[in-house]
Design a protein around this motif. Structure first.
Motif, PDB file in Angstrom:
ATOM      1  N   ASP A   1      -5.992  -2.396  -6.205  1.00 37.02           N
ATOM      2  CA  ASP A   1      -6.053  -1.653  -7.469  1.00 37.02           C
ATOM      3  C   ASP A   1      -5.459  -2.453  -8.610  1.00 37.02           C
ATOM      4  O   ASP A   1      -5.794  -2.226  -9.772  1.00 37.02           O
ATOM      5  CB  ASP A   1      -5.292  -0.329  -7.336  1.00 37.02           C
TER       6      ASP A   1
ATOM      7  N   VAL B   1      -9.989  -6.033 -11.365  1.00 38.38           N
ATOM      8  CA  VAL B   1      -8.822  -5.143 -11.399  1.00 38.38           C
ATOM      9  C   VAL B   1      -7.812  -5.707 -12.382  1.00 38.38           C
ATOM     10  O   VAL B   1      -7.853  -6.896 -12.707  1.00 38.38           O
ATOM     11  CB  VAL B   1      -8.171  -4.971  -9.994  1.00 38.38           C
TER      12      VAL B   1
ATOM     13  N   GLU C   1       0.859  -1.184   0.000  1.00 38.14           N
ATOM     14  CA  GLU C   1       0.000   0.000   0.000  1.00 38.14           C
ATOM     15  C   GLU C   1       0.895   1.233   0.000  1.00 38.14           C
ATOM     16  O   GLU C   1       1.803   1.340   0.826  1.00 38.14           O
ATOM     17  CB  GLU C   1      -0.895   0.000   1.233  1.00 38.14           C
ATOM     18  N   HIS C   2       0.635   2.147  -0.958  1.00 37.41           N
ATOM     19  CA  HIS C   2       1.443   3.357  -1.047  1.00 37.41           C
ATOM     20  C   HIS C   2       0.615   4.475  -1.659  1.00 37.41           C
ATOM     21  O   HIS C   2       0.036   4.316  -2.736  1.00 37.41           O
ATOM     22  CB  HIS C   2       2.682   3.091  -1.914  1.00 37.41           C
ATOM     23  N   ASP C   3       0.547   5.592  -0.979  1.00 37.43           N
ATOM     24  CA  ASP C   3      -0.196   6.772  -1.443  1.00 37.43           C
ATOM     25  C   ASP C   3      -1.618   6.436  -1.887  1.00 37.43           C
ATOM     26  O   ASP C   3      -2.099   6.917  -2.909  1.00 37.43           O
ATOM     27  CB  ASP C   3       0.550   7.460  -2.592  1.00 37.43           C
ATOM     28  N   GLY C   4      -2.297   5.574  -1.143  1.00 38.66           N
ATOM     29  CA  GLY C   4      -3.686   5.231  -1.436  1.00 38.66           C
ATOM     30  C   GLY C   4      -3.873   4.146  -2.480  1.00 38.66           C
ATOM     31  O   GLY C   4      -4.997   3.728  -2.737  1.00 38.66           O
ATOM     32  N   ALA C   5      -2.796   3.687  -3.112  1.00 35.18           N
ATOM     33  CA  ALA C   5      -2.889   2.614  -4.102  1.00 35.18           C
ATOM     34  C   ALA C   5      -2.496   1.292  -3.445  1.00 35.18           C
ATOM     35  O   ALA C   5      -1.660   1.249  -2.543  1.00 35.18           O
ATOM     36  CB  ALA C   5      -1.974   2.903  -5.277  1.00 35.18           C
ATOM     37  N   VAL C   6      -3.118   0.210  -3.927  1.00 39.37           N
ATOM     38  CA  VAL C   6      -2.864  -1.116  -3.363  1.00 39.37           C
ATOM     39  C   VAL C   6      -2.498  -2.085  -4.475  1.00 39.37           C
ATOM     40  O   VAL C   6      -3.250  -2.263  -5.435  1.00 39.37           O
ATOM     41  CB  VAL C   6      -4.104  -1.646  -2.602  1.00 39.37           C
ATOM     42  N   LEU C   7      -1.336  -2.710  -4.343  1.00 38.03           N
ATOM     43  CA  LEU C   7      -0.876  -3.760  -5.254  1.00 38.03           C
ATOM     44  C   LEU C   7      -0.749  -5.039  -4.445  1.00 38.03           C
ATOM     45  O   LEU C   7      -0.151  -5.043  -3.364  1.00 38.03           O
ATOM     46  CB  LEU C   7       0.493  -3.410  -5.855  1.00 38.03           C
TER      47      LEU C   7
END
Length: 114
Positions: A37, A59, A14-20
């Protein structure tokens, strides 16, 4: 940045509101995919990809070029797809020159006390 390890091979970044989510396989907890995401699959074994779970997720799924994942339309990951994206206003960086002798030395493991 927040990195969470789940069962076996699954990792959530999770980074800056994005999720991988990386390698959400059949042994991974379903909650690893909540709010994802995008998904990255490193290879096609079921312990690294649960095709049925991903088919209903909606996604983008990235997989190695040529990967055979039935019921999914994975986006291929190749060298060209891995170039770093620039932020608006950021100047392009020139690739660093690499000294082959230095690279060879760095790839060998260093043992303590030697």
């Amino acid at each position: 940045m927040r990195i969470t390890r789940f069962t076996h091979s699954c990792v959530r970044v999770e980074h800056d509101g994005a999720v991988l989510v990386i390698d959400p396989g059949t042994w991974s907890e379903p909650r690893a995919l909540v709010g994802a995401d995008a998904v990255l699959v490193t290879h096609e074994h079921t312990d690294h990809v649960d095709v049925l779970r991903l088919a209903g997720l909606g996604v983008p799924v990235y997989a190695p070029e040529g990967a055979r994942l039935p019921d999914l339309a994975p986006l291929p990951v190749s060298g060209a797809a891995l170039h770093r994206r620039r932020h608006p206003g950021e100047r392009p960086r020139r690739p660093a020159r690499r000294d082959p002798r230095r690279s060879a030395r760095l790839s060998q493991p260093r043992l303590p006390g030697r």
